[in-house]
Structure formats: C-alpha cells, structure tokens
Design a protein around this motif. Sequence first.
Motif, PDB file in Angstrom:
ATOM      1  N   ASP A 273       5.593 -11.302  -5.564  1.00  0.00           N
ATOM      2  CA  ASP A 273       6.805 -10.826  -6.220  1.00  0.00           C
ATOM      3  C   ASP A 273       7.107  -9.397  -5.745  1.00  0.00           C
ATOM      4  O   ASP A 273       6.425  -8.874  -4.860  1.00  0.00           O
ATOM      5  N   LYS A 274       8.101  -8.771  -6.337  1.00  0.00           N
ATOM      6  CA  LYS A 274       8.521  -7.442  -5.889  1.00  0.00           C
ATOM      7  C   LYS A 274       7.409  -6.396  -6.031  1.00  0.00           C
ATOM      8  O   LYS A 274       7.210  -5.546  -5.149  1.00  0.00           O
ATOM      9  N   GLU A 275       6.686  -6.455  -7.133  1.00  0.00           N
ATOM     10  CA  GLU A 275       5.576  -5.512  -7.327  1.00  0.00           C
ATOM     11  C   GLU A 275       4.483  -5.735  -6.277  1.00  0.00           C
ATOM     12  O   GLU A 275       3.887  -4.786  -5.769  1.00  0.00           O
ATOM     13  N   ASP A 276       4.246  -7.007  -5.973  1.00  0.00           N
ATOM     14  CA  ASP A 276       3.252  -7.332  -4.950  1.00  0.00           C
ATOM     15  C   ASP A 276       3.670  -6.799  -3.583  1.00  0.00           C
ATOM     16  O   ASP A 276       2.830  -6.322  -2.807  1.00  0.00           O
ATOM     17  N   GLU A 277       4.962  -6.900  -3.284  1.00  0.00           N
ATOM     18  CA  GLU A 277       5.466  -6.424  -1.995  1.00  0.00           C
ATOM     19  C   GLU A 277       5.205  -4.923  -1.818  1.00  0.00           C
ATOM     20  O   GLU A 277       4.792  -4.473  -0.744  1.00  0.00           O
ATOM     21  N   ILE A 278       5.420  -4.172  -2.895  1.00  0.00           N
ATOM     22  CA  ILE A 278       5.178  -2.723  -2.847  1.00  0.00           C
ATOM     23  C   ILE A 278       3.698  -2.450  -2.621  1.00  0.00           C
ATOM     24  O   ILE A 278       3.318  -1.606  -1.797  1.00  0.00           O
ATOM     25  N   LEU A 279       2.849  -3.174  -3.345  1.00  0.00           N
ATOM     26  CA  LEU A 279       1.399  -3.004  -3.203  1.00  0.00           C
ATOM     27  C   LEU A 279       0.929  -3.382  -1.806  1.00  0.00           C
ATOM     28  O   LEU A 279       0.131  -2.651  -1.180  1.00  0.00           O
ATOM     29  N   LEU A 280       1.417  -4.499  -1.292  1.00  0.00           N
ATOM     30  CA  LEU A 280       1.020  -4.953   0.038  1.00  0.00           C
ATOM     31  C   LEU A 280       1.418  -3.945   1.121  1.00  0.00           C
ATOM     32  O   LEU A 280       0.613  -3.635   2.013  1.00  0.00           O
ATOM     33  N   LYS A 281       2.632  -3.438   1.025  1.00  0.00           N
ATOM     34  CA  LYS A 281       3.087  -2.477   2.030  1.00  0.00           C
ATOM     35  C   LYS A 281       2.223  -1.218   1.987  1.00  0.00           C
ATOM     36  O   LYS A 281       1.851  -0.656   3.035  1.00  0.00           O
ATOM     37  N   LYS A 282       1.878  -0.798   0.780  1.00  0.00           N
ATOM     38  CA  LYS A 282       1.033   0.399   0.621  1.00  0.00           C
ATOM     39  C   LYS A 282      -0.351   0.192   1.233  1.00  0.00           C
ATOM     40  O   LYS A 282      -0.858   1.044   1.973  1.00  0.00           O
ATOM     41  N   LEU A 283      -0.965  -0.965   0.951  1.00  0.00           N
ATOM     42  CA  LEU A 283      -2.321  -1.227   1.432  1.00  0.00           C
ATOM     43  C   LEU A 283      -2.361  -1.483   2.939  1.00  0.00           C
ATOM     44  O   LEU A 283      -3.277  -1.030   3.634  1.00  0.00           O
ATOM     45  N   ILE A 284      -1.364  -2.202   3.446  1.00  0.00           N
ATOM     46  CA  ILE A 284      -1.329  -2.468   4.881  1.00  0.00           C
ATOM     47  C   ILE A 284      -1.054  -1.189   5.663  1.00  0.00           C
ATOM     48  O   ILE A 284      -1.599  -0.966   6.749  1.00  0.00           O
ATOM     49  N   THR A 285      -0.215  -0.317   5.097  1.00  0.00           N
ATOM     50  CA  THR A 285       0.046   0.976   5.720  1.00  0.00           C
ATOM     51  C   THR A 285      -1.231   1.814   5.760  1.00  0.00           C
ATOM     52  O   THR A 285      -1.559   2.432   6.786  1.00  0.00           O
ATOM     53  N   ALA A 286      -1.953   1.833   4.645  1.00  0.00           N
ATOM     54  CA  ALA A 286      -3.218   2.571   4.591  1.00  0.00           C
ATOM     55  C   ALA A 286      -4.220   2.005   5.590  1.00  0.00           C
ATOM     56  O   ALA A 286      -4.951   2.747   6.266  1.00  0.00           O
ATOM     57  N   HIS A 287      -4.236   0.685   5.720  1.00  0.00           N
ATOM     58  CA  HIS A 287      -5.139   0.019   6.671  1.00  0.00           C
ATOM     59  C   HIS A 287      -4.822   0.450   8.103  1.00  0.00           C
ATOM     60  O   HIS A 287      -5.728   0.757   8.894  1.00  0.00           O
ATOM     61  N   PHE A 288      -3.545   0.505   8.423  1.00  0.00           N
ATOM     62  CA  PHE A 288      -3.134   0.925   9.767  1.00  0.00           C
ATOM     63  C   PHE A 288      -3.483   2.395  10.023  1.00  0.00           C
ATOM     64  O   PHE A 288      -4.010   2.750  11.080  1.00  0.00           O
ATOM     65  N   GLU A 289      -3.206   3.239   9.051  1.00  0.00           N
ATOM     66  CA  GLU A 289      -3.462   4.673   9.216  1.00  0.00           C
ATOM     67  C   GLU A 289      -4.951   4.972   9.380  1.00  0.00           C
ATOM     68  O   GLU A 289      -5.329   5.884  10.119  1.00  0.00           O
ATOM     69  N   LYS A 290      -5.781   4.199   8.704  1.00  0.00           N
ATOM     70  CA  LYS A 290      -7.218   4.488   8.734  1.00  0.00           C
ATOM     71  C   LYS A 290      -7.959   3.792   9.865  1.00  0.00           C
ATOM     72  O   LYS A 290      -9.032   4.226  10.271  1.00  0.00           O
TER      73      LYS A 290
END
Length: 333
Positions: A273-290
Amino acid sequence: KLPRQALRILHETPISALYDGGNQSGMLAVERVAQAAIDKAAVTGIAVVGVANMWGAGRAAHYVEKIARAGLIGVQLSASNRAVAPPGGTKAAPWAPGAVGAMLSGEVTRHHPDGLPDQSIFIQMEGTGGQSFGAFMAKGITMYLIGEANDYTGKGLSGGRVVVRPSIDFRGEAVKNIIVGNTVMYGATRGEAFFAGVAGERFAVRLSGATAVVEGTGDHGCEYMTGGTAVILGETGRNFAAGMSGGIAFVYNVKGDFDELCNKEMVDLESPDKEDEILLKKLITAHFEKTGSTVAKFILADFDNQLKHMVKVFPSDYKKALEKQKLKLVTTK
C-alpha cells in the motif's frame, strides 16, 4: 597501514586503534601512539584495540588493561575475527572462533545501557567474517564488512547496524552469489542490516523487530518470524514464511513464481500500500547508499514500474490484530 585482511578502523570515528605487527617496528609504532590513543579515549570514553595477528595480542592486551584501569571502555578486536582478550585482562584469550562485535557491544551496554547515538562507533573490515559476525550489536555501533560472512551473521542484533558488501575486485552479479551464510539475523530484535548479495537458508528466522535487506535467500526464509521487516530484492527458496506470525516481508518477485515458493498457511500475499511504498523506497535507498547495490539502483531508477513486482507477505493473525488496534484507536478518539 593495516594489511589487507587486518582490521580497519576509520580515522573519522570517535574511537582509537592500536596496531601491533608482531615485530620490532610494529611494537615501536604502538609505543609511540599508545599514550595519544589513551588520551583520546579519555575524551570519547571508547578505545578499540585492533590486532593484525596473534603475536600482537599480548602487547595489545596490555593497553586494553591500561584503558580499563582508567575507567574507560577498552575492547580488543582481532583482524581474523577470532576471540579476543577481555578488558582488564593481561593475556590474550584462546584463538577460537568468536562473535566479532559481541564483546564490544557488551562493554558499550555496560557503560551506556540505552546504547550510543547512531554510528558513534564505525568499524570497517575487509575479508571473511567468521561465525556470528556482528552478533548482539548494540545501538550506536556499525560494522561494515567488505567481503563475505558466515552463518549467524547479525544474530540477536540489538540496535546496531551490520553491512556486508562484495569486494571492489568482485566482478560477478551480487544477486547470483552468496554473501552471507545460513540463519542470518536469527532472533534479531532491533537495528538494521544490509547485505549486497544472497543469503543462505533460514534467513531472518525468528526475526522479532530488526530490519534487514538482502538480494536473495535460500529455503525457509523468514521462518517463525515474529516482528520486524525483511526486504528480499531477489529470488527466494521454497517454504518461505513457514510459521511466520508477525512482522512484514517484501519480496521482489520478477519471475512471478513466489506464490509457489511461499508457505501460505499463516500469511497472505498482497500488493504494497502507500505506506509500504514509502518504507520500501526508504530501505532500498539506504541499501544502495550503504552497499552500492546494482539491483537497488535499478529499482530506484524505475521505482513505480518495479513496485509492481513487489509482494507483501503479511501474517494473517498479525494483520487482524493491527486492524483491531486501529479500530480501537478510532473508537477512542
């Protein structure tokens, strides 16, 4: 400069490193920096002693003891991910496999029960992490490993952060290569982990509050999971989510065969859902950055379209409990 396989501690972090190469020049180098490191520890309250080989353990233990006598945190870590001398000890502990990070976390917790601010301690290592690498990591500690790690990595994670990424010399595809062993993140309660590669069997088994991102798993992923969040940016093995009663998992199901691999006895498969989309983008972004993950970079570049391949694994009873809780809050208001 430490050897390739030796412990590397970033100079920007508020910790100290003492290194003994086991020869006369190495010993002299330690003598020259010892007092400066102890002075620095007096300000930061933390001193970490790095040992490149077993011959340096005795001398390093001497400084750990000196630091401990000053009422500071003194922890000795070995470059080979082995057991280390306890603070205040005068002899090195037996060189048997040990959980790197556990002793440091114990000392941090003893002095700071609630942990430290994020990344107060950042330790970068290169090579192969032993059994239970980063186990029981306390809040405020980050262990960043360039290489690969064995079984039980991140076991009992308690607020810290574990990152494992391939060596810069690696030329294969991370999503097709194992980077951590079996039963990774077992029983982790808090904190987060990012693995730029595939995990073995029983990834996130009994996960109960921590967050983990990985690029594929073996069989029995998220087995008996009770809390937390797991993001799998790749394929899974069979029997995924068996006995999963809490928490949420997201699977990047490009092949479209996850429905056959998931044990749906206790979970429902949904679209985020929309909340999940925000969480996923945050975690995937963190994964890429790290980690510099290529699959994370690809998903973020085409996020809206790639989101269609994401499957949310939601335990049925947990979902009902959350809905009941929301209804109760609305009624109360």
